[in-house]
Design an enzyme around this catalytic site. Structure first.
Site, PDB file in Angstrom:
ATOM      1  N   SER A 105      -1.203 -41.598  12.115  1.00  0.00           N
ATOM      2  CA  SER A 105      -0.948 -41.397  10.620  1.00  0.00           C
ATOM      3  C   SER A 105      -1.995 -40.518  10.046  1.00  0.00           C
ATOM      4  CB  SER A 105      -0.902 -42.856   9.947  1.00  0.00           C
ATOM      5  OG  SER A 105      -2.133 -43.418  10.080  1.00  0.00           O
TER       6      SER A 105
ATOM      7  N   GLN B 171      16.575 -26.121  -2.976  1.00  0.00           N
ATOM      8  CA  GLN B 171      17.655 -25.327  -2.257  1.00  0.00           C
ATOM      9  C   GLN B 171      18.330 -24.716  -3.253  1.00  0.00           C
ATOM     10  OE1 GLN B 171      20.315 -27.442   0.448  1.00  0.00           O
ATOM     11  NE2 GLN B 171      21.199 -25.592   1.280  1.00  0.00           N
TER      12      GLN B 171
ATOM     13  N   GLN C 209      24.540 -23.343  -5.235  1.00  0.00           N
ATOM     14  CA  GLN C 209      25.796 -22.904  -5.234  1.00  0.00           C
ATOM     15  C   GLN C 209      26.541 -23.130  -6.618  1.00  0.00           C
ATOM     16  OE1 GLN C 209      28.104 -24.193  -1.788  1.00  0.00           O
ATOM     17  NE2 GLN C 209      27.296 -22.457  -0.692  1.00  0.00           N
TER      18      GLN C 209
ATOM     19  N   ARG D 180      33.192 -22.402  -5.372  1.00  0.00           N
ATOM     20  CA  ARG D 180      32.305 -22.546  -4.317  1.00  0.00           C
ATOM     21  C   ARG D 180      32.831 -23.339  -3.377  1.00  0.00           C
ATOM     22  NH1 ARG D 180      28.027 -27.114  -3.787  1.00  0.00           N
ATOM     23  NH2 ARG D 180      28.614 -28.426  -5.102  1.00  0.00           N
TER      24      ARG D 180
ATOM     25  N   ASN E 281       5.206 -33.107   6.091  1.00  0.00           N
ATOM     26  CA  ASN E 281       3.670 -33.433   6.728  1.00  0.00           C
ATOM     27  C   ASN E 281       3.482 -33.313   8.032  1.00  0.00           C
ATOM     28  OD1 ASN E 281       3.973 -35.944   8.046  1.00  0.00           O
ATOM     29  ND2 ASN E 281       3.933 -36.880   5.864  1.00  0.00           N
TER      30      ASN E 281
ATOM     31  N   ARG F 234       3.336 -35.217  10.632  1.00  0.00           N
ATOM     32  CA  ARG F 234       3.785 -36.257  11.177  1.00  0.00           C
ATOM     33  C   ARG F 234       5.115 -36.375  11.271  1.00  0.00           C
ATOM     34  NH1 ARG F 234       2.773 -42.858  10.495  1.00  0.00           N
ATOM     35  NH2 ARG F 234       3.361 -43.471  12.478  1.00  0.00           N
TER      36      ARG F 234
ATOM     37  N   ARG G  51      14.563 -31.736  17.191  1.00  0.00           N
ATOM     38  CA  ARG G  51      15.468 -30.334  16.895  1.00  0.00           C
ATOM     39  C   ARG G  51      14.788 -29.179  17.932  1.00  0.00           C
ATOM     40  NH1 ARG G  51      19.855 -32.209  14.251  1.00  0.00           N
ATOM     41  NH2 ARG G  51      18.987 -33.526  12.323  1.00  0.00           N
TER      42      ARG G  51
END
Lengths: 242, 242, 242, 242
Positions: free
Chosen positions: A65, A97, A100, A158, A174, A176, A185
């Site tokens: 942690s 982000q 659109q 859109r 962060n 972790r 991924r």
């Protein structure tokens, strides 16, 4: 309206990240106050090697942690809405982000999947389609504006934009959360686009804070075997026996 | 490949939700153990009205965390990927979404924005475009399969699917997260599609647990004024003075 | 003011939990809408065995998020403030805890650690001390009330209460958070009190939803080896080679 | 074993916090890529005033998520376990706390509530009791060690330590979580100890990033009225009408 390419910039990260992780770990087991130790840490009185060794030892014992105190902020472009829809499923993170609803997409760029780029017939079909999308977007935006939809025209037009449409996003995680992100991924089973992003982010983390990120990556890199099972493994590591 | 329509089903919710919220609140201020009180609650020894009054009082004093113990699980279809990309930004929630990597989209349905549906010219253009998408998806999937991409063909072909493409998703939120969701998404400033979803979810919550959800909704409903400011207000409530 | 003992009651859990987890998993890979499948699931058209097999297969492949849709709510008493301070560090959960600010503790009960209970000399010393605490609490509360502190007297007097002081708490966690909780807290290295709580919670989960919780528990039970390393292992499983 | 006093040190915060928040906000509405704008921001090409004005405008319109990209890390000492038990209930945060299992508490310091300090009789009773605690802790630790409990002796002896026992903790929160923390804990209704901590943390945040934290604090400071209701209000602001 060309095909775009992935770009990842490390905008910011918590300063003195190794010292901060070290100090947080020490506070757990130490009778004193780390704020008193902090100036000596910044002055280099405890060597980077010694800090790294201590941190690696505690992490490997399963106490992770304290690495949460350090965060990284990336700016990402050249990725598709398909990618960001996956990305924002990682909930222990912050995102800003490109909208659109507010940003005009009349000449949007798009992501070209490598498997499509490699086949001339597929690439031609894909590019032809992307031109059709741009036409549809502009036509619909025009019709909606003509019919009094005003600034909301973009919001409705859109709906025709493809999953491939480029987007830009600022991401903070962060350490972790980053470890968890990389475990999932960076795996060969991850979808190619988000894997490419994860690999770039991991490279930037490793460059910045090698002492902590040395063991980050797909799960197999740490385990020495593949937890995906015999059916799904990429073969880089032997699958776990079950 | 027709236009689809929003459908929301309440699959499950925590049983005896009012009693559970009441019990959780009581545990905070009560010397005994709520597990001892629980059978009497289920037996109706404390009236629903009395529970509701107690719960409303504590919520209105700003102590809301006990409503987190109750969760609702919805199944949603007839929504676009544009919507779910917004939806999953709500991080205190759990999601299971239909995967475009695994589910074939050759005859995908799509969401038709009302503003487009109302203008015949726009609707015709939109429908024409959706047929072009389906063609492009099938063509690309064919080419990729022919070129040995196998089950990964869907993963690449889906890059052409529009934001409008229908998706299905299972969503679980606790009551506190739902209150937050409704505050933002039942507001007249919210995008029309997610607002329609939020309104349907709120109606289901109100039917199931009216005592708790009576004050849920856009922020203005609770405040009696509009916090969006004079520039953005829809006019239903007067804007806050600043 | 006697020593207390741990009691855990399962107040509520998401109904039809196996069917709900199954439905959520199916929605990810299935072309249709799980709400259409739901009545058939409830009617038993797909056997519990078949659901369990499907769920186990997907979980073992590493896709675990759909188990989040099911939550369990426990009422806990006979635990110390030392325990709840550890417990509430689990952040993906909801808590409603008895307040020492509002509930009078003049005749508080306390937790007696087994290692102390086993040594008569230690037990006598511990019990003698607990009587001293009760005296101090009552004295201070009296003095503060006499000096006009009113209902705030409890708030200040409680500073003398020991870590051992009994508390009661209502806890809700979803299945995924429970898996994580059990991994850490059912381990032999966990502190004895929170381990006893975790073991009781796991037993209740296993009784209620055996198909999902069969693989829950300390990490070693799933891995077949101990990830704590040679230095810390309890010896039940061989430590991982490094 | 004297009474201790609150100390808060700001160990670290995300560098260039105003520019980062500004950049994240801009990415939402801007057609370009903020990474391209970033060097110009760092070079001061957009004035701090202009950045602050933009940020304040978007925050006041209710769009606050971009402030999450900036985190602050504090080291805190001179606080009680009563305080940290409340503190760690804030779940969107990271904590590293001094462990009573590992750190010897034979000569622990303690927090002295001001209401007790002000009454000589109460203060004397409190101090007398704290000496009894230290005796009990040492006696039990001795007995347990003598009886072979080894390093676990501390783990059991700490059950006698009071809520007042001093602890040290490293805390990281992002700006949005800090706003929420201050709303609840800077309120006059908050318990005095955590309010003192919150006030110190807010002062450090305001000094570091005044443009963002200018509107942070108890809810009333932003609303101009007290949302706690006529019964609970401290009177600084008029209660909201209901």
């Amino acid at each position: 309206m060309p095909a775009t390419r992935l770009d990842v910039a490390l905008l910011a990260y918590t300063p003195e990240p190794l010292a901060l992780v070290y100090a947080a770990f020490r506070q757990c087991y130490h009778a004193g106050f780390v704020a008193d130790m902090w100036p000596r840490l910044l002055a280099g009185e405890i060597s980077r090697e010694k800090q790294a060794e201590f941190v690696a030892g505690v992490i490997s014992s399963g106490h992770v942690s304290p690495i949460e105190h350090v965060s990284f902020t990336f700016a990402v472009e050249g990725v598709s809405r398909a990618l960001t829809h996956q990305l924002v499923r990682h909930r222990i993170a912050s995102y800003s982000q490109q909208s659109q609803r507010y940003v005009d997409a009349s000449s949007f760029d798009y992501v070209l999947p490598p498997a499509i780029a490699r086949i001339p017939e597929a690439k031609a079909r894909y590019e032809h389609f992307m031109a059709q999308v741009a036409d549809a977007y502009r036509d619909l935006k025009d019709i909606l504006e003509t019919n009094g939809r005003g600034t909301k025209a973009k919001e409705d037009a859109r709906f025709v934009l493809p999953q491939a449409a480029e987007t830009r996003i600022v991401v903070t995680m962060n350490c972790r959360a980053l470890f968890n992100f990389f475990e999932h991924r960076c795996c060969a089973r991850a979808q190619w686009e988000i894997r490419a992003l994860a690999d770039k982010m991991l490279a930037l983390c490793r460059m910045t804070l090698p002492e902590v990120f040395t063991t980050a990556g797909a799960k197999c890199e740490r385990l020495g075997h593949c937890p995906e099972g015999a059916k799904f493994t990429c073969g880089k590591y032997p699958p776990a026996k079950s």
